[in-house]
Design a protein around this motif. Structure first.
Motif, short mmCIF file in Angstrom:
data_model
loop_
_atom_site.label_atom_id
_atom_site.label_comp_id
_atom_site.label_asym_id
_atom_site.label_seq_id
_atom_site.Cartn_x
_atom_site.Cartn_y
_atom_site.Cartn_z
N ASP A 210 2.04 -88.98 8.47
CA ASP A 210 0.81 -88.49 9.40
C ASP A 210 -0.48 -88.52 8.40
O ASP A 210 -0.80 -87.30 8.30
N ALA B 84 8.16 -86.75 10.79
CA ALA B 84 6.72 -87.31 10.73
C ALA B 84 6.12 -86.14 9.79
O ALA B 84 5.04 -85.56 10.53
N ARG C 14 13.31 -89.80 14.43
CA ARG C 14 12.18 -89.78 12.99
C ARG C 14 11.61 -88.37 12.45
O ARG C 14 12.01 -87.29 13.06
N TYR D 135 -4.05 -85.96 16.85
CA TYR D 135 -2.60 -85.95 16.59
C TYR D 135 -1.76 -86.14 18.10
O TYR D 135 -0.78 -87.14 17.93
N1 GLU Z 1 2.76 -84.61 11.21
C1 GLU Z 1 3.00 -83.42 12.11
C2 GLU Z 1 3.22 -82.12 11.16
O1 GLU Z 1 3.51 -82.22 10.19
C3 GLU Z 1 4.18 -83.36 12.91
C4 GLU Z 1 4.52 -84.31 13.87
C5 GLU Z 1 5.44 -84.50 14.91
O2 GLU Z 1 6.75 -84.31 14.21
O3 GLU Z 1 5.39 -84.57 15.93
O4 GLU Z 1 2.84 -81.12 11.70
#
Ligand code: GLU
Length: 319
Positions: free
Chosen positions: A63, A29, A27, A201
């Motif tokens: 996210d 994110a 994935r 998070y």
């Molecule tokens: N959304 C988080 C970011 O952009 C990263 C999440 C992840 O890859 O675990 O820093």
């Protein structure tokens, strides 16, 4: 530590177990706090290569829970940039903002099982009292064994912290340093739900990686430490955390890592230089010595040129 979970959550965890038996899942994110910069895009490329070279599916997860930091149009621009580069994902993108009921049910299961405790320490108190420790200050445990009510006091609710027992939190890291941090002295009781209701998070990412059956998490080395609390959340739900690849960060000419907040460049300036997608993929791949400088190739051509062990070896040399 496994907890007593409501049957709906058990069923989702078991469905993820079944999904993992069908093959690997990777994935990317991103947080939609602005357009992706070159470092984010290279991480997306690596995550995609890892998933596809493993013969797995690849998910895109936004996210998007931190509303104040979100920029209008960021989700669309992230999807457009990935598509332009030929980085394809499977199924509709996942949005964390549509999964808040799920996170709430995990939080209440953790709370019922005694894995969380309410905390009334303000950020200011902690900044005064706790030594900074890598990514975040180590919580001194002030509220851990105190009777702290759940209700509002002076209009403020408590935050909720994960009670970590001393001992190693281990995970399988394939690129960065060996995956192991000591819970009490290197991680501390992290907040999973802030007093203002914002979900951390560590909670949401661990729940999603588990329930979306992610088998390898590929992300930047700046998130290596964050893995430990995510391992703890995953273990509370009775499953080990995914394997991780914490890859190199893209540094600018001054040796600083790129940051969206500082307006680090995304694709636009490269397009203005006249580079097309093949030129940009070539530049990203060359920055990791995967192809000679000046190469032009599509994401799929890069994929066909590589294998997992060569990709891992090149990344390890740069960490
Ligand atoms: N959304 C988080 C970011 O952009 C990263 C999440 C992840 O890859 O675990 O820093």
């Amino acid at each position: 530590m496994g907890l007593d979970l409501p049957s709906r959550l058990e069923a989702l965890i078991e469905a993820a177990d079944q999904r993992r038996l069908q093959g690997p899942t990777g994935r990317f994110a991103p947080s939609p706090s602005g357009p992706l910069h070159l470092g984010n895009l290279r991480t997306a490329l690596l995550a995609w290569l890892q998933a596809r070279l493993s013969g797995g599916r690849f998910l895109l997860r936004h996210d998007d829970l931190d509303r104040p930091r979100q920029r209008p149009g960021a989700i669309e621009s992230i999807e457009a940039d990935l598509s332009w580069l030929g980085i394809s994902w499977d199924g509709p993108p996942v949005r964390q903002s549509e999964r808040t009921g799920l996170y709430a049910s995990v939080l209440s299961a953790l709370r019922r099982g005694g894995a969380l405790y309410p905390c009334r320490c303000s950020r200011r108190m902690l900044a005064d009292g706790a030594a900074p420790h890598g990514g975040w200050p180590l919580y001194p445990g002030t509220c851990r064994d105190r009777e702290v009510g759940w209700g509002p006091v002076d209009g403020r609710l408590p935050s909720w912290r994960l009670r970590l027992e001393p001992g190693p939190l281990r995970w399988r890291e394939e690129i960065g340093a060996r995956g192991c941090l000591e819970a009490a002295t290197e991680v501390g009781d992290v907040v999973l739900r802030r007093a203002d209701g914002v979900l951390a998070y560590h909670l949401t990412s661990a729940v999603d990686d588990l329930l979306l059956a992610v088998t390898t998490v590929v992300r930047g080395a700046d998130l290596w430490r964050s893995t430990a609390p995510q391992v703890a959340v995953s273990e509370c739900l009775g499953r080990p955390f995914a394997t991780t690849w914490h890859g190199p960060l893209w540094l600018d000419e001054a040796g600083e890592r790129l940051a969206k907040r500082q307006g680090a460049p995304g694709l636009e300036p490269l397009r203005q230089e006249g580079l097309d997608a093949a030129g940009v993929i070539g530049r990203m791949a060359a920055s990791l010595d995967l192809v000679p400088a000046g190469s032009r190739l599509s994401a799929v051509e890069l994929l066909q040129d590589l294998n997992l062990s060569r990709l891992k070896a090149q990344l390890r040399r740069r960490i």
